[in-house]
Write a protein that holds these residues in place. Structure first.
Motif, mmCIF file in Angstrom:
data_model
loop_
_atom_site.group_PDB
_atom_site.id
_atom_site.type_symbol
_atom_site.label_atom_id
_atom_site.label_comp_id
_atom_site.label_asym_id
_atom_site.label_seq_id
_atom_site.Cartn_x
_atom_site.Cartn_y
_atom_site.Cartn_z
ATOM 1 N N ILE A 254 10.753 12.718 1.594
ATOM 2 C CA ILE A 254 9.565 11.910 1.852
ATOM 3 C C ILE A 254 9.890 10.459 1.536
ATOM 4 C CG2 ILE A 254 7.139 11.538 1.277
ATOM 5 C CD1 ILE A 254 7.121 14.474 0.274
ATOM 6 N N LYS A 255 9.637 9.568 2.492
ATOM 7 C CA LYS A 255 9.836 8.142 2.257
ATOM 8 C C LYS A 255 8.480 7.497 2.037
ATOM 9 C CE LYS A 255 14.113 7.762 4.908
ATOM 10 N NZ LYS A 255 14.815 7.075 6.027
ATOM 11 N N TYR A 256 8.385 6.707 0.994
ATOM 12 C CA TYR A 256 7.111 6.111 0.618
ATOM 13 C C TYR A 256 7.079 4.634 0.987
ATOM 14 C CZ TYR A 256 7.164 10.324 -2.176
ATOM 15 O OH TYR A 256 7.260 11.625 -2.581
ATOM 16 N N ASP A 257 6.086 4.245 1.783
ATOM 17 C CA ASP A 257 5.875 2.849 2.131
ATOM 18 C C ASP A 257 4.688 2.355 1.329
ATOM 19 O OD1 ASP A 257 5.556 0.370 3.190
ATOM 20 O OD2 ASP A 257 4.992 1.029 5.204
ATOM 21 N N LEU A 258 4.959 1.549 0.314
ATOM 22 C CA LEU A 258 3.891 1.090 -0.577
ATOM 23 C C LEU A 258 3.417 -0.316 -0.225
ATOM 24 C CD1 LEU A 258 5.286 2.456 -3.933
ATOM 25 C CD2 LEU A 258 3.818 3.573 -2.257
ATOM 26 N N ASN A 259 3.643 -0.728 1.025
ATOM 27 C CA ASN A 259 3.175 -2.032 1.493
ATOM 28 C C ASN A 259 1.650 -2.052 1.486
ATOM 29 O OD1 ASN A 259 2.676 -4.418 2.747
ATOM 30 N ND2 ASN A 259 3.721 -3.924 4.662
ATOM 31 N N LEU A 260 1.078 -3.024 0.808
ATOM 32 C CA LEU A 260 -0.374 -3.094 0.673
ATOM 33 C C LEU A 260 -0.976 -4.099 1.644
ATOM 34 C CD1 LEU A 260 -0.649 -2.991 -3.212
ATOM 35 C CD2 LEU A 260 -0.635 -1.103 -1.591
ATOM 36 N N ASP A 261 -0.341 -4.287 2.810
ATOM 37 C CA ASP A 261 -0.830 -5.227 3.816
ATOM 38 C C ASP A 261 -2.250 -4.868 4.228
ATOM 39 O OD1 ASP A 261 -1.138 -7.039 5.825
ATOM 40 O OD2 ASP A 261 0.093 -5.956 7.290
ATOM 41 N N LYS A 262 -3.185 -5.805 4.098
ATOM 42 C CA LYS A 262 -4.599 -5.531 4.338
ATOM 43 C C LYS A 262 -4.908 -5.287 5.812
ATOM 44 C CE LYS A 262 -9.199 -7.026 2.935
ATOM 45 N NZ LYS A 262 -9.826 -6.790 4.243
ATOM 46 N N GLY B 15 2.551 0.750 -18.263
ATOM 47 C CA GLY B 15 3.026 0.563 -16.891
ATOM 48 C C GLY B 15 4.538 0.533 -16.783
ATOM 49 N N VAL B 16 5.216 1.337 -17.616
ATOM 50 C CA VAL B 16 6.680 1.291 -17.692
ATOM 51 C C VAL B 16 7.350 1.640 -16.362
ATOM 52 C CG1 VAL B 16 6.915 3.682 -18.480
ATOM 53 C CG2 VAL B 16 8.650 1.991 -19.101
ATOM 54 N N ALA B 17 6.699 2.451 -15.531
ATOM 55 C CA ALA B 17 7.299 2.833 -14.248
ATOM 56 C C ALA B 17 7.245 1.704 -13.224
ATOM 57 C CB ALA B 17 6.601 4.070 -13.686
ATOM 58 N N GLY B 18 6.380 0.724 -13.462
ATOM 59 C CA GLY B 18 6.333 -0.431 -12.576
ATOM 60 C C GLY B 18 5.537 -0.230 -11.309
ATOM 61 N N TYR B 19 4.566 0.677 -11.329
ATOM 62 C CA TYR B 19 3.703 0.904 -10.171
ATOM 63 C C TYR B 19 2.251 0.647 -10.544
ATOM 64 C CZ TYR B 19 7.563 3.137 -7.671
ATOM 65 O OH TYR B 19 8.759 3.387 -7.049
ATOM 66 N N THR B 20 1.479 0.139 -9.576
ATOM 67 C CA THR B 20 0.042 -0.017 -9.787
ATOM 68 C C THR B 20 -0.648 1.291 -9.434
ATOM 69 O OG1 THR B 20 -0.416 -0.736 -7.516
ATOM 70 C CG2 THR B 20 0.214 -2.451 -9.113
ATOM 71 N N ALA B 21 -1.892 1.422 -9.877
ATOM 72 C CA ALA B 21 -2.666 2.628 -9.555
ATOM 73 C C ALA B 21 -2.842 2.766 -8.049
ATOM 74 C CB ALA B 21 -4.016 2.580 -10.257
ATOM 75 N N GLN B 22 -3.037 1.649 -7.368
ATOM 76 C CA GLN B 22 -3.224 1.693 -5.917
ATOM 77 C C GLN B 22 -1.952 2.178 -5.225
ATOM 78 O OE1 GLN B 22 -4.350 -2.022 -4.107
ATOM 79 N NE2 GLN B 22 -4.969 -1.045 -2.189
ATOM 80 N N GLN B 23 -0.793 1.770 -5.715
ATOM 81 C CA GLN B 23 0.461 2.229 -5.129
ATOM 82 C C GLN B 23 0.674 3.724 -5.362
ATOM 83 O OE1 GLN B 23 2.988 -0.722 -7.063
ATOM 84 N NE2 GLN B 23 3.512 -1.593 -5.074
ATOM 85 N N ILE B 24 0.268 4.214 -6.514
ATOM 86 C CA ILE B 24 0.363 5.657 -6.786
ATOM 87 C C ILE B 24 -0.561 6.421 -5.841
ATOM 88 C CG2 ILE B 24 -0.074 7.472 -8.491
ATOM 89 C CD1 ILE B 24 2.436 5.769 -9.046
ATOM 90 N N GLN B 25 -1.744 5.882 -5.611
ATOM 91 C CA GLN B 25 -2.682 6.516 -4.684
ATOM 92 C C GLN B 25 -2.088 6.562 -3.275
ATOM 93 O OE1 GLN B 25 -6.392 4.399 -3.782
ATOM 94 N NE2 GLN B 25 -7.502 6.335 -3.992
ATOM 95 N N ILE B 26 -1.468 5.477 -2.846
ATOM 96 C CA ILE B 26 -0.845 5.429 -1.522
ATOM 97 C C ILE B 26 0.277 6.458 -1.431
ATOM 98 C CG2 ILE B 26 0.586 4.009 0.008
ATOM 99 C CD1 ILE B 26 -1.056 1.587 -0.930
ATOM 100 N N MET B 27 1.046 6.600 -2.505
ATOM 101 C CA MET B 27 2.125 7.584 -2.529
ATOM 102 C C MET B 27 1.560 8.995 -2.298
ATOM 103 S SD MET B 27 5.068 8.027 -5.484
ATOM 104 C CE MET B 27 5.374 6.253 -5.543
ATOM 105 N N GLY B 28 0.450 9.301 -2.963
ATOM 106 C CA GLY B 28 -0.193 10.598 -2.763
ATOM 107 C C GLY B 28 -0.678 10.781 -1.339
ATOM 108 N N GLU B 29 -1.237 9.718 -0.748
ATOM 109 C CA GLU B 29 -1.739 9.790 0.624
ATOM 110 C C GLU B 29 -0.596 10.022 1.610
ATOM 111 O OE1 GLU B 29 -3.763 6.088 0.900
ATOM 112 O OE2 GLU B 29 -5.597 6.810 -0.093
ATOM 113 N N GLN B 30 0.568 9.437 1.353
ATOM 114 C CA GLN B 30 1.700 9.619 2.255
ATOM 115 C C GLN B 30 2.286 11.021 2.142
ATOM 116 O OE1 GLN B 30 4.191 6.201 1.434
ATOM 117 N NE2 GLN B 30 3.044 4.922 2.865
ATOM 118 N N ILE B 31 2.186 11.629 0.979
ATOM 119 C CA ILE B 31 2.582 13.035 0.846
ATOM 120 C C ILE B 31 1.663 13.906 1.692
ATOM 121 C CG2 ILE B 31 2.648 14.994 -0.770
ATOM 122 C CD1 ILE B 31 3.602 12.983 -2.910
ATOM 123 N N GLN B 32 0.364 13.614 1.670
ATOM 124 C CA GLN B 32 -0.592 14.398 2.458
ATOM 125 C C GLN B 32 -0.317 14.289 3.960
ATOM 126 O OE1 GLN B 32 -4.904 14.507 1.456
ATOM 127 N NE2 GLN B 32 -5.239 13.730 3.522
#
Length: 251
Positions: A1-9, A83-100
């Motif tokens: 799975i490749k994760y695109d965490l670009n938050l382009d509005k 935040g040691v992993a260096g991800y925002t909550a929104q980026q984690i949410q996007i990661m979950g959405e891309q898995i779905q």
């Protein structure tokens, strides 16, 4: 799975417009079904409509509450670990959405698994995406190909997280649940750890997990059961939106 965490509005806006268009079509379909039932049996149609509507509202509120719980936990663990992993909550949410989008696993269940990985402070920014993929594949394979629930993903995330936090002890624990590591591999990882090369040790473990379980979650997307589960997840997303619109009024 490749994760695109670009938050382009702009992409977000396009997505919102697409959802709004789909919602209008769905609303029209519901109205058409309601009209047909009413013609066949007015009393039965009204009763079925009321019961169905209440059930739909209840399940929409439940879906929204589940999404909120996952997001609240994401925010909590990011705060507690600094935040040691260096991800925002929104980026984690996007990661979950891309898995779905690529597997039958819902984004809420996926996010629960990622939340558990985030509790292991030695899982860094570059390792988290690979670890997330390993968790979804391993949980699916060990569940006989069935779609793993959030609790199963969390359990698997704990096993993988422990292995990445302390590779030598973690490999021993993974062996107990059926992951194959030779004595020579354990000794090699011990050598990497002694040399202060934890990330290399982590990458080796993830490579071995990919060798055993890689692609298991995505493979289920091509099955009939997997496609039905993905359709269910899409409808749950719709209910989450409905729930989100109802909650302010109730509050």
């Amino acid at each position: 799975i490749k994760y695109d965490l670009n938050l382009d509005k702009s992409g977000y806006d396009q997505g919102v417009q697409a959802v709004q268009a789909s919602n209008k079509n769905l609303a029209s379909n519901f109205q058409g079904v309601g009209a047909g039932v009413s013609k066949m049996a007015p009393t039965f149609g009204v009763a079925l409509g009321a019961a169905g509507l209440l059930g739909f509202i209840r399940s929409s509120l439940d879906a929204f509450a589940e999404e909120q719980r996952a997001m609240a936990q994401t925010n909590a663990v990011i705060k507690s670990t600094g935040g040691v992993a260096g991800y925002t909550a929104q980026q984690i949410q996007i990661m979950g959405e891309q898995i779905q989008k690529t597997t039958p696993i819902s984004h809420d269940a996926a996010q629960q698994g990622i939340n558990m990985l985030l509790t292991f402070t030695k899982i860094g920014h570059d390792i988290l995406p690979e670890a997330t993929t390993a968790v979804t594949d391993m949980a699916t394979a060990m569940n006989g190909g069935l779609t793993p629930a959030g609790a199963q993903l969390s359990d698997t995330a704990i096993r993988v997280g422990k292995a990445l936090q302390d590779p030598v002890l973690g490999m021993t624990a993974l062996r107990r649940v059926g992951v194959e590591f030779t004595d020579a591999q354990v000794k090699m990882v011990q050598g990497l750890m002694d040399a202060g090369k934890q990330m290399e040790a982590q990458k080796f473990i993830l490579h071995e997990l990919a060798t055993e379980f890689g692609g298991s979650a995505a493979a289920q997307a091509g099955t009939f059961a997997g496609k039905m589960e993905m359709l269910k997840n899409e409808f749950t997303d719709f209910k989450e939106q409905v729930g989100a619109s109802i909650v302010p009024a109730i509050t």
